[in-house]
Scaffold this active site. Sequence first.
Site, PDB file in Angstrom:
ATOM      1  N   ASP A  58       4.871  12.087  -3.802  1.00 48.08           N
ATOM      2  CA  ASP A  58       3.816  12.954  -4.329  1.00 48.08           C
ATOM      3  C   ASP A  58       2.650  12.103  -4.807  1.00 48.08           C
ATOM      4  O   ASP A  58       1.504  12.274  -4.411  1.00 48.08           O
ATOM      5  CB  ASP A  58       4.367  13.786  -5.484  1.00 48.08           C
ATOM      6  CG  ASP A  58       5.519  14.664  -5.018  1.00 48.08           C
ATOM      7  OD1 ASP A  58       6.659  14.428  -5.451  1.00 48.08           O
ATOM      8  OD2 ASP A  58       5.272  15.534  -4.182  1.00 48.08           O
ATOM      9  N   GLU A  67       7.371  10.937   3.427  1.00 45.28           N
ATOM     10  CA  GLU A  67       6.158  11.415   4.105  1.00 45.28           C
ATOM     11  C   GLU A  67       5.134  10.305   4.257  1.00 45.28           C
ATOM     12  O   GLU A  67       4.705   9.978   5.348  1.00 45.28           O
ATOM     13  CB  GLU A  67       5.569  12.586   3.300  1.00 45.28           C
ATOM     14  CG  GLU A  67       4.236  13.079   3.831  1.00 45.28           C
ATOM     15  CD  GLU A  67       3.822  14.429   3.260  1.00 45.28           C
ATOM     16  OE1 GLU A  67       4.697  15.231   2.868  1.00 45.28           O
ATOM     17  OE2 GLU A  67       2.607  14.688   3.218  1.00 45.28           O
TER      18      GLU A  67
HETATM   19  O1  TRH Z   1       9.279   7.892  -2.073  1.00 45.06           O
HETATM   20  P1  TRH Z   1       9.412   8.904  -1.010  1.00 45.06           P
HETATM   21  O2  TRH Z   1      10.781   9.298  -0.635  1.00 45.06           O
HETATM   22  O3  TRH Z   1       8.616  10.229  -1.430  1.00 45.06           O
HETATM   23  C1  TRH Z   1       9.162  11.528  -1.215  1.00 45.06           C
HETATM   24  C2  TRH Z   1       8.557  12.089   0.046  1.00 45.06           C
HETATM   25  O4  TRH Z   1       7.156  12.025  -0.031  1.00 45.06           O
HETATM   26  C3  TRH Z   1       8.978  13.531   0.203  1.00 45.06           C
HETATM   27  O5  TRH Z   1       8.293  14.116   1.293  1.00 45.06           O
HETATM   28  C4  TRH Z   1       8.666  14.308  -1.056  1.00 45.06           C
HETATM   29  O6  TRH Z   1       9.180  15.609  -0.926  1.00 45.06           O
HETATM   30  C5  TRH Z   1       9.296  13.630  -2.243  1.00 45.06           C
HETATM   31  O7  TRH Z   1       8.806  12.290  -2.343  1.00 45.06           O
HETATM   32  C6  TRH Z   1       8.951  14.372  -3.509  1.00 45.06           C
HETATM   33  O8  TRH Z   1       8.691   8.386   0.315  1.00 45.06           O
HETATM   34  P2  TRH Z   1       7.170   8.266   0.705  1.00 45.06           P
HETATM   35  O9  TRH Z   1       6.615   9.632   0.987  1.00 45.06           O
HETATM   36  O10 TRH Z   1       7.089   7.260   1.770  1.00 45.06           O
HETATM   37  O11 TRH Z   1       6.441   7.710  -0.586  1.00 45.06           O
HETATM   38  C7  TRH Z   1       6.652   6.374  -0.961  1.00 45.06           C
HETATM   39  C8  TRH Z   1       5.322   5.803  -1.428  1.00 45.06           C
HETATM   40  O12 TRH Z   1       5.529   4.568  -2.099  1.00 45.06           O
HETATM   41  C9  TRH Z   1       4.400   5.496  -0.261  1.00 45.06           C
HETATM   42  O13 TRH Z   1       3.072   5.778  -0.643  1.00 45.06           O
HETATM   43  C10 TRH Z   1       4.576   4.019  -0.058  1.00 45.06           C
HETATM   44  C11 TRH Z   1       4.722   3.559  -1.473  1.00 45.06           C
HETATM   45  N1  TRH Z   1       5.396   2.278  -1.697  1.00 45.06           N
HETATM   46  C12 TRH Z   1       4.622   1.231  -2.154  1.00 45.06           C
HETATM   47  O14 TRH Z   1       3.391   1.362  -2.304  1.00 45.06           O
HETATM   48  N2  TRH Z   1       5.220   0.047  -2.429  1.00 45.06           N
HETATM   49  C13 TRH Z   1       6.564  -0.157  -2.269  1.00 45.06           C
HETATM   50  O15 TRH Z   1       7.066  -1.261  -2.556  1.00 45.06           O
HETATM   51  C14 TRH Z   1       7.358   0.941  -1.786  1.00 45.06           C
HETATM   52  C15 TRH Z   1       8.823   0.771  -1.581  1.00 45.06           C
HETATM   53  C16 TRH Z   1       6.749   2.166  -1.510  1.00 45.06           C
END
Ligand code: TRH
Length: 367
Positions: A15, A260
Amino acid sequence: MLWDVFCRVVDNFGDIGVCWRLSADLAERGHAVRLWVDDPSALRWMAPEPLRPANIQVLHWDAQVQEPGDVVIEAFGCNPPDAFVARMQRPVPPVWINLEYLSAEPWVERCHGLRSPVMSGPGKGLSKWFFYPGFTAATGGLLRETGLMAARQAWQANHRQHRAQWAASLGIKPPSPDTLWLSLFCYEPAPVGALLDGLAASGAAIQVLVTPGFATDLARQWQAAHPPVSTLSLHELPPISQAEFDHLLWACDLNFVRGEDSAVRALWAGQPHVWHIYPQDDGVHAGKLDAFMDRWMAGWPDDLAHEVRGLWLSWNGLRPAEAGNFAALPSLLNDPRWAASQGSARQRLAEIPDLVTQLCGFVSDRR
Ligand code: TRH
């Protein structure tokens, strides 16, 4: 314009990840943004202060309500605070947009851009517009900030040097040139044990860059139960910024991503990837996964699509995950058709106007 972006952190980081990326993209284009978030803590590592655009204000959800701006983005149906919505009742109210979760399912095209009258509560009488990201021209498209593809190409032009520099900046000593680099970002139920068993059995030189949280926990469990394998090295990463996370995806030969936002970043990275979809108790995620695979792997050679789909289904627990599935990964990655197919699928997506460009047009038409 002044945009008020509302984000409620449900769980994980998507989010706030999506809302930050949206806000930063708007700010880069000269808009002013107030990002209202109930738990901004992840921004400390995801978007370190010195890197933040000056025209983004991060405000706590309960901060002093201000005069609403020109546009209100309600991310993922998070219901902005009543006091703020009440202030939206004015002769020319802000354009109120509900930015929905990303899905490849066909119904998204039918729902994108629809107006919904608000029938009750402080927003009664106002209109809310539903804006759906997506993978086709009939949707709102995907976040893709200006300059991303050029930066990606610049990195690719000197891939080995750039990734060696990047790895060194994180204290990772460069492995032998024939080593495969994998990134691992997953949810709890991922069959990481089977993956690591398979990679160890393959005998290929592999280094796995493991992200914090579930991936690190599962990798540690495997390491505790298995003697070291000379060809397989695991590196635990600290939480890194979104910009550095992109470089992780650009550096690796295979990316395991989830949710996402990282899933979309893997598409733009253009390297072969495996997507761990956000698991939902009622199993609806299986349909969402299929819908995406249908779109992403359209036109791929049948045998390749069959192999990669099988890998994705195993990874998502929708098919038994044996070490054997994953032992074949190094040879599958040596098949140049996977990277080539990934590249052509990315090109198809890159031809669709990006989400913020579409959002700005959508808002202008409604102001
Ligand atoms: O963390 P997520 O599983 O987020 C989830 C999904 O968005 C899902 O659709 C939603 O319903 C739920 O949250 C509430 O995976 P996502 O979407 O890839 O988000 C991770 C974010 O963290 C992404 O912007 C990448 C960032 N990130 C970093 O910036 N640095 C890091 O070291 C890591 C591991 C991630």
